[in-house]
Design a protein around this motif. Structure first.
Motif, PDB file in Angstrom:
ATOM      1  N   LEU A  11       0.757  -1.150  -0.119  1.00  0.00           N
ATOM      2  CA  LEU A  11      -0.131   0.079   0.040  1.00  0.00           C
ATOM      3  C   LEU A  11       0.851   1.111  -0.104  1.00  0.00           C
ATOM      4  N   GLY A  12       0.468   2.281  -0.951  1.00  0.00           N
ATOM      5  CA  GLY A  12       1.261   3.284  -0.958  1.00  0.00           C
ATOM      6  C   GLY A  12       0.382   4.581  -0.697  1.00  0.00           C
ATOM      7  N   CYS A  13       0.450   5.536   0.236  1.00  0.00           N
ATOM      8  CA  CYS A  13      -0.287   6.611   0.357  1.00  0.00           C
ATOM      9  C   CYS A  13       0.412   7.985   0.297  1.00  0.00           C
ATOM     10  N   ASP A  79     -10.752  -4.577   3.437  1.00  0.00           N
ATOM     11  CA  ASP A  79     -10.598  -4.707   4.842  1.00  0.00           C
ATOM     12  C   ASP A  79      -9.463  -4.430   5.560  1.00  0.00           C
ATOM     13  N   GLU A  80      -8.383  -5.201   4.900  1.00  0.00           N
ATOM     14  CA  GLU A  80      -7.062  -5.247   5.217  1.00  0.00           C
ATOM     15  C   GLU A  80      -6.417  -3.955   4.864  1.00  0.00           C
ATOM     16  N   THR A  81      -6.850  -3.276   3.949  1.00  0.00           N
ATOM     17  CA  THR A  81      -6.332  -1.632   3.921  1.00  0.00           C
ATOM     18  C   THR A  81      -6.972  -0.902   4.859  1.00  0.00           C
ATOM     19  N   SER A  82      -8.080  -1.095   5.385  1.00  0.00           N
ATOM     20  CA  SER A  82      -8.553  -0.256   6.428  1.00  0.00           C
ATOM     21  C   SER A  82      -7.902  -0.714   7.767  1.00  0.00           C
ATOM     22  N   ASP A  83      -7.352  -1.606   7.859  1.00  0.00           N
ATOM     23  CA  ASP A  83      -6.864  -1.963   9.177  1.00  0.00           C
ATOM     24  C   ASP A  83      -5.298  -1.510   8.892  1.00  0.00           C
ATOM     25  N   LYS A  84      -4.634  -1.704   7.895  1.00  0.00           N
ATOM     26  CA  LYS A  84      -3.366  -1.385   7.878  1.00  0.00           C
ATOM     27  C   LYS A  84      -3.377   0.446   7.887  1.00  0.00           C
ATOM     28  N   THR A  85      -4.346   1.183   7.762  1.00  0.00           N
ATOM     29  CA  THR A  85      -4.419   2.450   7.695  1.00  0.00           C
ATOM     30  C   THR A  85      -4.813   2.979   8.834  1.00  0.00           C
ATOM     31  N   SER A  86      -4.904   2.103  10.096  1.00  0.00           N
ATOM     32  CA  SER A  86      -5.332   2.732  11.261  1.00  0.00           C
ATOM     33  C   SER A  86      -4.172   3.648  11.913  1.00  0.00           C
ATOM     34  N   PRO A  87      -4.448   4.511  12.923  1.00  0.00           N
ATOM     35  CA  PRO A  87      -3.604   5.689  13.175  1.00  0.00           C
ATOM     36  C   PRO A  87      -2.438   5.185  13.603  1.00  0.00           C
ATOM     37  N   LYS A  88      -1.255   5.752  13.034  1.00  0.00           N
ATOM     38  CA  LYS A  88       0.243   5.449  13.603  1.00  0.00           C
ATOM     39  C   LYS A  88       0.504   3.985  13.078  1.00  0.00           C
ATOM     40  N   HIS A  89      -0.187   3.452  12.164  1.00  0.00           N
ATOM     41  CA  HIS A  89       0.245   2.141  11.550  1.00  0.00           C
ATOM     42  C   HIS A  89       1.456   2.133  10.743  1.00  0.00           C
ATOM     43  N   LYS A  90       2.526   1.276  10.663  1.00  0.00           N
ATOM     44  CA  LYS A  90       3.453   1.563   9.687  1.00  0.00           C
ATOM     45  C   LYS A  90       3.572   0.261   9.138  1.00  0.00           C
ATOM     46  N   GLY A 113      -4.077   7.335  -2.667  1.00  0.00           N
ATOM     47  CA  GLY A 113      -3.375   6.067  -2.613  1.00  0.00           C
ATOM     48  C   GLY A 113      -3.580   4.959  -3.536  1.00  0.00           C
ATOM     49  N   SER A 114      -2.719   3.915  -3.429  1.00  0.00           N
ATOM     50  CA  SER A 114      -2.797   2.752  -4.429  1.00  0.00           C
ATOM     51  C   SER A 114      -2.435   1.454  -3.576  1.00  0.00           C
ATOM     52  N   VAL A 115      -3.257   0.467  -3.629  1.00  0.00           N
ATOM     53  CA  VAL A 115      -3.248  -0.811  -3.046  1.00  0.00           C
ATOM     54  C   VAL A 115      -2.726  -1.717  -3.993  1.00  0.00           C
ATOM     55  N   PHE A 116      -1.569  -2.787  -3.851  1.00  0.00           N
ATOM     56  CA  PHE A 116      -1.397  -3.705  -4.811  1.00  0.00           C
ATOM     57  C   PHE A 116      -1.720  -5.079  -3.938  1.00  0.00           C
ATOM     58  N   PHE A 117      -2.291  -5.898  -4.417  1.00  0.00           N
ATOM     59  CA  PHE A 117      -2.687  -7.321  -3.562  1.00  0.00           C
ATOM     60  C   PHE A 117      -2.344  -8.214  -4.449  1.00  0.00           C
ATOM     61  N   GLU A 118      -1.893  -9.440  -3.684  1.00  0.00           N
ATOM     62  CA  GLU A 118      -1.574 -10.743  -4.296  1.00  0.00           C
ATOM     63  C   GLU A 118      -2.287 -11.812  -3.354  1.00  0.00           C
ATOM     64  N   GLY A 139      -3.691  -7.681  -8.217  1.00  0.00           N
ATOM     65  CA  GLY A 139      -4.418  -6.614  -8.713  1.00  0.00           C
ATOM     66  C   GLY A 139      -3.855  -5.297  -8.187  1.00  0.00           C
ATOM     67  N   THR A 140      -4.478  -4.233  -8.655  1.00  0.00           N
ATOM     68  CA  THR A 140      -4.284  -3.182  -8.121  1.00  0.00           C
ATOM     69  C   THR A 140      -5.652  -2.106  -7.976  1.00  0.00           C
ATOM     70  N   LEU A 141      -5.533  -1.650  -6.850  1.00  0.00           N
ATOM     71  CA  LEU A 141      -6.876  -0.658  -6.399  1.00  0.00           C
ATOM     72  C   LEU A 141      -6.415   0.616  -6.111  1.00  0.00           C
ATOM     73  N   ASN A 142      -6.746   1.716  -6.838  1.00  0.00           N
ATOM     74  CA  ASN A 142      -6.411   3.108  -6.498  1.00  0.00           C
ATOM     75  C   ASN A 142      -7.625   3.748  -5.645  1.00  0.00           C
ATOM     76  N   PHE A 143      -7.223   4.541  -4.861  1.00  0.00           N
ATOM     77  CA  PHE A 143      -8.177   5.308  -4.129  1.00  0.00           C
ATOM     78  C   PHE A 143      -7.874   6.644  -3.825  1.00  0.00           C
ATOM     79  N   SER A 144      -8.875   7.646  -3.292  1.00  0.00           N
ATOM     80  CA  SER A 144      -8.563   9.051  -2.925  1.00  0.00           C
ATOM     81  C   SER A 144      -9.534   9.190  -1.737  1.00  0.00           C
ATOM     82  N   GLU A 145      -9.404  10.654  -1.225  1.00  0.00           N
ATOM     83  CA  GLU A 145     -10.055  10.977  -0.014  1.00  0.00           C
ATOM     84  C   GLU A 145     -11.617  10.660  -0.076  1.00  0.00           C
ATOM     85  N   SER A 146     -12.339  10.547  -1.398  1.00  0.00           N
ATOM     86  CA  SER A 146     -13.621  10.332  -1.758  1.00  0.00           C
ATOM     87  C   SER A 146     -13.841   9.119  -1.875  1.00  0.00           C
TER      88      SER A 146
END
Length: 279
Positions: A11-13, A79-90, A113-118, A139-146
């Motif tokens: 994940l890149g943000c 769901d995993e992306t949501s977990d990994k972007t919790s506050p102060k998660h590295k 941001g962009s998520v690469f999943f395997e 696969g690749t999933l892009n996202f934004s603030e919206s």
């Protein structure tokens, strides 16, 4: 089946002030246009051929169930992306995406941001095992603030799994791909609540028999309905129509000359905007 897929997530943000360069998605405008503007004239002359073609293609799609496979993988990825972007998660991403650090709350992203999943496929054994020889789904999933960007793109490589006891193999060619059009305005929370367009070009083997896919369809996860663009079988070409299942077990045909409800038992198509007919 989904429980058998092992995962890797990169994940890149950007933090809203320093946006990253997201991967450029494939162009799906031509596929989207075919589902927005059916051009064919639906009539008695072609009704039987069009409806039988739909039933044949729908049976092939449901036999492999690639739409459920991708939707399940994306649901887990979100769901995993949501977990990994919790506050102060590295987290450390894949080699193509740098290490990132985020300070965002799940379901409330203020970033691009962009998520690469395997996913490693579960294989043909009675119990799924984590083994790359079983093939992969990436696969690749892009996202934004919206929310989520409209296009998700995926590749499937030698993916082996069982569906209702049947051995299925997906993807053995470098050009194989599956592309999804989620539409605009889909959020992390609302994913799966709206119809999704699938553009599939995929080699497939079902129970040892070749069953290649090269078609586009729309699947509604909420209703379980399946819509397929069917070309009118004529020479010269007379355009295409969209055929879909509905709750009443009839088939709906969206055409350039109106929308029809077709009953296969009575062999009758009716329409509020055009003359009905039997076939």
């Amino acid at each position: 089946m989904m429980a058998g897929f092992a995962s890797t997530l990169g994940l890149g943000c950007g933090d809203g002030f320093e946006p990253i360069d997201k991967p450029v998605p494939p162009d799906m405008s031509a596929v989207v246009a075919r589902f927005e503007r059916p051009t064919g004239v639906f009539s008695r002359s072609y009704a039987e051929a069009v409806l039988e073609h739909y039933l044949s293609e729908a049976a092939r799609i449901m036999q492999v169930n690639v739409q459920a496979l991708l939707i399940g993988v994306l649901r887990v990825t979100i769901d995993e992306t949501s977990d990994k972007t919790s506050p102060k998660h590295k987290a450390t991403a894949s080699a193509s995406v740098p290490t990132f650090e985020t300070f965002f709350k799940p379901q409330a992203f203020e970033s691009n941001g962009s998520v690469f999943f395997e996913r490693i496929c579960p294989g043909w054994a009675e119990k799924p095992v984590v083994d790359r020889d079983n093939g992969t789904l990436t696969g690749t999933l892009n996202f934004s603030e919206s929310g989520l960007d409209p296009v998700v793109w995926s590749r499937i490589r030698g993916c082996r799994f069982r569906l209702e006891g049947v051995k299925i193999l997906l993807g053995d060619d470098a050009h194989d791909h599956v592309r999804l059009w989620l539409g605009h305005g889909v959020t992390f929370a609302s994913f799966g609540q709206h119809p999704i367009l699938f553009d599939v070009d995929l080699s497939a083997e079902v129970a040892g028999l070749q069953a290649p896919f090269e078609l586009s369809f729309r699947f509604d996860p909420e209703k379980g309905t399946l819509a397929i663009v069917i070309d009118i079988p004529s020479d010269p070409p007379l355009g295409s129509v969209i055929v879909s299942s509905n709750a009443s077990a009839e088939l709906t045909v969206e055409a350039g000359n109106g929308t029809f409800q077709c009953n296969l038992s009575s062999r009758e198509c009716t329409s509020d905007s055009a003359d009905g007919f039997t076939f």
